[in-house]
Design an enzyme around this catalytic site. Sequence first.
Site, mmCIF file in Angstrom:
data_model
loop_
_atom_site.group_PDB
_atom_site.id
_atom_site.type_symbol
_atom_site.label_atom_id
_atom_site.label_comp_id
_atom_site.label_asym_id
_atom_site.label_seq_id
_atom_site.Cartn_x
_atom_site.Cartn_y
_atom_site.Cartn_z
ATOM 1 N N ARG A 1 -13.742 -38.976 -1.380
ATOM 2 C CA ARG A 1 -13.188 -38.185 -0.266
ATOM 3 C C ARG A 1 -11.702 -37.936 -0.531
ATOM 4 N NH1 ARG A 1 -10.844 -39.356 5.008
ATOM 5 N NH2 ARG A 1 -11.562 -37.875 6.599
ATOM 6 N N SER B 1 -22.198 -35.572 8.853
ATOM 7 C CA SER B 1 -21.489 -36.309 9.899
ATOM 8 C C SER B 1 -21.740 -35.677 11.247
ATOM 9 C CB SER B 1 -19.967 -36.244 9.658
ATOM 10 O OG SER B 1 -19.516 -37.368 8.965
ATOM 11 N N LYS C 1 -8.832 -40.699 9.756
ATOM 12 C CA LYS C 1 -9.174 -39.293 9.892
ATOM 13 C C LYS C 1 -8.114 -38.587 10.730
ATOM 14 C CE LYS C 1 -13.139 -36.419 10.683
ATOM 15 N NZ LYS C 1 -14.558 -36.330 10.980
HETATM 16 N N1 TZP Z 1 -15.486 -39.672 9.727
HETATM 17 C C1 TZP Z 1 -15.444 -40.206 10.946
HETATM 18 S S1 TZP Z 1 -14.315 -41.486 11.028
HETATM 19 C C2 TZP Z 1 -13.912 -41.311 9.391
HETATM 20 C C3 TZP Z 1 -14.633 -40.269 8.839
HETATM 21 C C4 TZP Z 1 -14.556 -39.833 7.455
HETATM 22 C C5 TZP Z 1 -12.934 -42.161 8.726
HETATM 23 C C6 TZP Z 1 -13.437 -43.570 8.580
HETATM 24 O O1 TZP Z 1 -12.445 -44.326 8.001
HETATM 25 P P1 TZP Z 1 -12.147 -45.854 8.452
HETATM 26 O O2 TZP Z 1 -10.840 -46.141 7.793
HETATM 27 O O3 TZP Z 1 -13.260 -46.710 7.902
HETATM 28 O O4 TZP Z 1 -12.037 -45.873 9.936
#
Ligand code: TZP
Length: 207
Positions: free
Chosen positions: A39, A108, A137
């Site tokens: 990502r 998602s 995010k």
């Molecule tokens: N989609 C929803 S929350 C997120 C994504 C890509 C980020 C999740 O990252 P973390 O650091 O595990 O909360």
Amino acid sequence: MNPQLPPLYPITDTKLSGLPHSRQVALLVEGGATVIQIRDKDCTADELYRATVACVAIARAQGVRIIVNDRADVALAADADGVHLGQDDLPAGEARTLLGPSRIVGVSTHTLQQAIEASSLPVDYVAVGPAFPTSTKVNPDPVVGLTLIAEVSRRIDKPVVGIGGIALERARAVLNAGAASVAVISALYTSGDISLRTTEFLNLLTG
Ligand code: TZP
Ligand code: MG
């Protein structure tokens, strides 16, 4: 389609880890990860392509699968194992047409309606989140909590992946709510030892 997902689904983050994607993949694999998402919201298609090629070379030798965030075209060009789509990316059906029947397509979702709609598409898993508050995010959707993860898990047949703010001490509860897997970013990169933290997650989730 391939429905098998391990209980831990690590996602790379060059900002949080301070490491290139390929180095993160090597450490995550060392820790026992078997599916990893690449990502990167800040790089060009060319950079993402090159990084993914390097990650696939490391991962495939160990039987580990690489999923590319957002970009089905890059996943295909780099011969990755799949793509993870957000609500604003290519529609899942189009990504499936591009990637064919064997690669992984995941999506998602952030509401019950999105999750139910996604489950009727040609996808291998439905991610639901953010499970908890997350700062990884930009402009995250409202926190859905374990309640939505549990409800989606009851109502759809496809594997559910919990995502967002999943720390080590909260990970087991996400599986207990019905998720097949937890997707994790920050909790893997903030402890200092990425492989050890990966193993800790896996031990906790499989024990
Ligand atoms: N989609 C929803 S929350 C997120 C994504 C890509 C980020 C999740 O990252 P973390 O650091 O595990 O909360
Ligand atoms: Mg996306």
